[in-house]
Design a protein around this motif. Structure first.
Motif: not given
Length: 437
Positions: A98-115
């Motif tokens: 909604h705020y950064l990419c302005k296109c569909p983002i599937d939760a399975d295509t993102i991951g987190f690391s410590a910074g």
């Protein structure tokens, strides 16, 4: 008693004997002598580390409220998914959509690391072999060298796209012709051009890549089987280019375009995006980096390597809860842009009065300025002498140009968000005295 580095590994000796940043010692000196109008009016202004102090109080109040008004869920105290808790990944995906990419983002295509540093390091470890080359348009973030090279063993190739900053506007100057030249150069050296890394908005120039540029670079990389990564860590830290005191700096009409839109259209395994909450949301100490990629093998590999780099569960929970409050997020983004624009304007007005060239930034926390006319010697040493002289005479610590690997000497980065606005006004008064004195 000293601790001889000879007892360490080769890597350990190099780490012990070489500081991570060339400006770290002076940063610590400045940080221990901070300006305060009442208790330390002659103090220093460390404008060299990329932190957004302008919005710290807003974020602190919001996170404090979350801790006070919500019961911590049980999962916070347990192990969770190696790429991030599923509920938080869903919240971050929705936020990015909604705020950064302005296109569909599937939760399975993102991951987190410590910074951001961890995301960069783990990504490079999965994508590249030791000795492979990452091409980065110069000038570029100095710590990319360590983040990409210390553990994964990548080599950094600084792509020189211009010499004088007056040759570029507020749009990035990188073209596929530059990439062709780098490709030929590296091929002649027998090296593998593995990754193209760009930052938009850029560090240190604050310039943007247009959607057309991003598409052209992506097409080139796909054709050459080169991974392209766009770091959008400053994606919501935008300058108000319509401000009447700033608008004449911007010849082209350019709006922010996220690389995610190109990724969504192309569906290629060679396109990737990095993000972190440290800059846009003034929380560098919470260490929350994000990768977005449609490459399922990359995401699987990253998850398996990510164990030492997991974002703490309490951080994930707090940020995920914050993102659910869309009224707060929208208000924060709007207010943060106003604060950034105000501090940016203060710095560029100072530079204009001293006739110092600078790149008109469309985003980021920086002003990239050319102080070369003050050099007594056109060399790395001359640049260092000027940097230290500015600090010793004004207390204002800039980021020296050396680590950014740009070929021209005498350029410095100014972090206009590093101190409160009232303090920045004093710092700029001192700079005017130095530059015009």
């Amino acid at each position: 008693m000293g601790h001889p580095s000879s007892s360490l590994s080769t890597r350990g000796r190099a780490s012990a004997e070489n500081p991570a940043r060339i400006d770290f010692e002076l940063f610590m000196e400045a940080n221990q002598n901070l300006y305060c109008p009442d208790s330390n009016p002659n103090g220093a202004f460390p404008l060299n580390v990329a932190e957004n102090t302008l919005s710290t109080s807003t974020i602190k109040a919001q996170l404090t409220s979350i801790l006070q008004q919500n019961e911590m869920p049980d999962w916070v105290l347990n192990y969770t998914d190696l790429l991030g808790h599923p509920e938080v990944r869903a919240e971050v995906a929705q936020f990015m959509e909604h705020y950064l990419c302005k296109c569909p983002i599937d939760a399975d295509t993102i991951g987190f690391s410590a910074g951001a540093s961890a995301i960069i390091e783990v990504s490079s470890f999965v994508l590249a072999n030791p000795g492979d080359v990452v091409v980065i348009p110069a000038p570029a973030y100095p710590m990319y060298t360590n983040d990409l090279g210390l553990k994964s063993g990548m080599e950094r190739y600084d792509l020189q796209t211009h010499y004088d900053i007056t040759e570029m506007g507020s749009e990035a100057p990188v073209t596929t012709a530059h990439l062709d030249k780098a490709w030929a150069d590296l091929k002649a050296q027998g090296k593998c051009f593995k990754i193209l890394l760009i930052t938009s908005p850029d560090n240190p120039t604050g310039c943007l890549y247009t959607k057309q540029q991003l598409r052209q670079l992506a097409d080139w990389c796909i054709a050459h089987k080169v991974h392209i990564i766009v770091n959008e860590i400053y994606g919501l830290s935008l300058i108000d280019t319509d401000d009447q005191d700033l608008q004449h700096d911007y010849v082209e009409t350019t709006s922010y375009a996220s690389f995610a839109t190109i990724m969504h259209e192309s569906e290629s395994d060679y396109l990737h995006l990095w993000y972190a909450f440290s800059k846009d949301f003034a929380m560098s100490g919470l260490r929350f980096g994000v990768i977005h990629s449609l490459n399922e093998s990359l995401m699987a590999g990253l998850g398996n390597l990510n164990i030492p780099h997991l974002v703490s569960n309490i951080t994930q929970w707090m940020v995920g809860t914050m993102l659910k409050d869309t009224d707060f997020i929208e208000s924060y983004i709007r207010e943060n842009k106003a604060r950034l624009s105000q501090s940016y304007k203060l710095v560029v007005e100072t530079l204009r009065k001293a006739n110092i060239p600078y790149v008109p930034a469309r985003g980021s926390l920086f002003v990239w300025a050319d102080f070369s006319k003050f050099l007594k010697e056109d060399s790395d040493k001359g640049q260092e002498v000027l940097w230290i002289d500015i600090f010793k005479n004004t207390g204002v610590l800039l980021t020296p140009g050396l680590g950014f690997q740009h070929q021209k000497k005498g350029l410095f980065r100014i972090v206009h968000t590093a101190v409160p606005l009232a303090h920045l006004e004093v710092a700029m008064d001192r700079m005017k005295g130095y530059l015009l004195g």
